[in-house]
Design a protein around this motif. Structure first.
Motif, PDB file in Angstrom:
ATOM      1  N   SER A  15      -2.774   3.450  -4.334  1.00 25.21           N
ATOM      2  CA  SER A  15      -3.863   3.645  -3.486  1.00 25.21           C
ATOM      3  C   SER A  15      -3.390   2.858  -2.229  1.00 25.21           C
ATOM      4  O   SER A  15      -2.364   1.962  -1.795  1.00 25.21           O
ATOM      5  N   GLU A  16      -4.098   3.887  -1.039  1.00 20.41           N
ATOM      6  CA  GLU A  16      -3.497   3.466   0.564  1.00 20.41           C
ATOM      7  C   GLU A  16      -3.634   1.595   0.815  1.00 20.41           C
ATOM      8  O   GLU A  16      -3.161   0.870   1.065  1.00 20.41           O
ATOM      9  N   TYR A  17      -4.572   1.121   0.257  1.00 21.95           N
ATOM     10  CA  TYR A  17      -4.780  -0.453  -0.024  1.00 21.95           C
ATOM     11  C   TYR A  17      -4.074  -1.341  -1.378  1.00 21.95           C
ATOM     12  O   TYR A  17      -3.917  -2.332  -0.790  1.00 21.95           O
ATOM     13  N   GLY A  35       0.976  -1.394  -0.227  1.00 25.75           N
ATOM     14  CA  GLY A  35      -0.122   0.116   0.041  1.00 25.75           C
ATOM     15  C   GLY A  35       0.382   1.524   0.006  1.00 25.75           C
ATOM     16  O   GLY A  35       2.255   0.938   0.311  1.00 25.75           O
ATOM     17  N   SER A  36       0.119   2.494  -0.437  1.00 24.87           N
ATOM     18  CA  SER A  36       0.979   3.502  -0.319  1.00 24.87           C
ATOM     19  C   SER A  36       1.941   3.721   0.335  1.00 24.87           C
ATOM     20  O   SER A  36       2.251   4.647   0.714  1.00 24.87           O
ATOM     21  N   GLU A  37       0.838   3.776   2.117  1.00 36.40           N
ATOM     22  CA  GLU A  37       0.986   4.883   2.890  1.00 36.40           C
ATOM     23  C   GLU A  37       2.187   3.546   3.448  1.00 36.40           C
ATOM     24  O   GLU A  37       2.021   3.879   5.282  1.00 36.40           O
ATOM     25  N   SER A  38       2.665   2.792   2.975  1.00 30.64           N
ATOM     26  CA  SER A  38       3.332   1.681   3.551  1.00 30.64           C
ATOM     27  C   SER A  38       5.165   2.186   4.255  1.00 30.64           C
ATOM     28  O   SER A  38       5.390   2.639   2.895  1.00 30.64           O
TER      29      SER A  38
END
Length: 285
Positions: free
Chosen positions: A209-211, A169-172
């Motif tokens: 996406s964050e997913y 995910g993009s927030e990792s």
């Protein structure tokens, strides 16, 4: 500056994360040596359709590459076709889908791994198919190709950022670290390319996406960066959101070749005038 272009398409690199992590490139922006734009990707925000968008300047509804499963040669005129027609050399190190779009489909893993045929649209190419083929190898393969064949248009396509984004995910931390690694690799090569007078474009096909997915319409999936290092583009940070369809005609202008009628007419903010073009001419090199 010459009429030579290096285009680096970092697969799956979203705008905000690129701005946060590409330290040396942002240094070039801060010191008025590069320009930064936000690009809105075409739809669907998927890889194969957007490779076609970037390289032909046509949308999916026109070119028919509407999904990653569209395994066939493109019917449009790509930047590879155009450079060849205008007497210029081209080369790429890319994921094998690029070869399937412009040289042969389906890809033959033994015969098509390395290609050297000036009669093909892609004249000099090295292609990989393992998604985890290291970005470091992609960049250094491309530099070796550049030094051997001296292409006017060099297209470089590393996949590692997209792979980490889809897994984590993009927030990792992993996604961010992969972009940091890409920034470090580019920091080693950009000074060489700048010194030799290339127009350099760094962008992406789509975001993430964050997913850990993409293909939809959210800003995270569609907003990607475009950094330009070129004497023909005023440095700075530009607020106007650029359509992705404008990428291919911009490359044509930097190469000083005539874009096809299917490509949109778009004046990049900061572009220093319009390159004088002559229809169907051969450039001396």
């Amino acid at each position: 500056m010459s009429n030579k272009v290096i285009a680096i398409v970092v697969d799956g690199m979203r705008y905000d994360k690129a701005c946060e992590t590409l330290g040396f490139i942002q240094h070039l922006v801060e010191t008025n040596q590069a320009a930064l734009y936000k690009v809105k990707s075409e739809l669907p925000s998927l890889s194969r359709p957007l490779y076609e968008v970037l390289l032909t300047g046509t949308p999916a509804s026109v070119n028919g590459i509407t999904s990653n499963q569209a395994v066939r040669l493109s019917t449009e005129k790509s930047l590879f076709h155009l450079t060849k027609e205008n007497g210029l050399r081209n080369g790429t190190v890319s994921y094998y889908w690029v070869s399937e779009l412009y040289n042969r489909a389906p890809f033959h893993f033994i015969e098509d791994r390395e290609q050297e045929d000036t009669s093909n649209p892609i004249q000099y190419g090295k292609f990989y198919w393992d998604d985890d083929y290291p970005d470091s190898h992609v960049l250094m393969d491309a530099e070796a190709l550049r030094r051997k064949y001296d292409p006017h248009f060099l297209y470089i396509h590393p996949l590692g950022v997209d792979v980490k984004g889809e897994i984590f995910g993009s927030e990792s931390k992993e996604y961010r670290e992969q972009i940091l690694k890409m920034g470090s690799l580019l920091a080693q090569l950009l000074p060489i390319w700048i010194k030799e007078g290339y127009h350099i474009l760094i962008t992406s096909d789509h975001g993430m996406s964050e997913y850990g997915n993409h293909g939809g319409i959210t800003d995270g999936e569609r907003d990607v960066p475009l950094f330009i290092i070129s004497s023909k583009v005023e440095p700075g940070v530009y607020s106007e959101v650029v359509p992705q369809l404008a990428f291919a005609p911009l490359v044509c202008e930097l190469l000083n070749i005539e874009p096809p009628d299917k490509m949109i007419s778009y004046q990049f903010p900061g572009l220093k005038g319009k390159v004088t073009l002559k229809k169907r001419h051969t450039i001396q090199h």
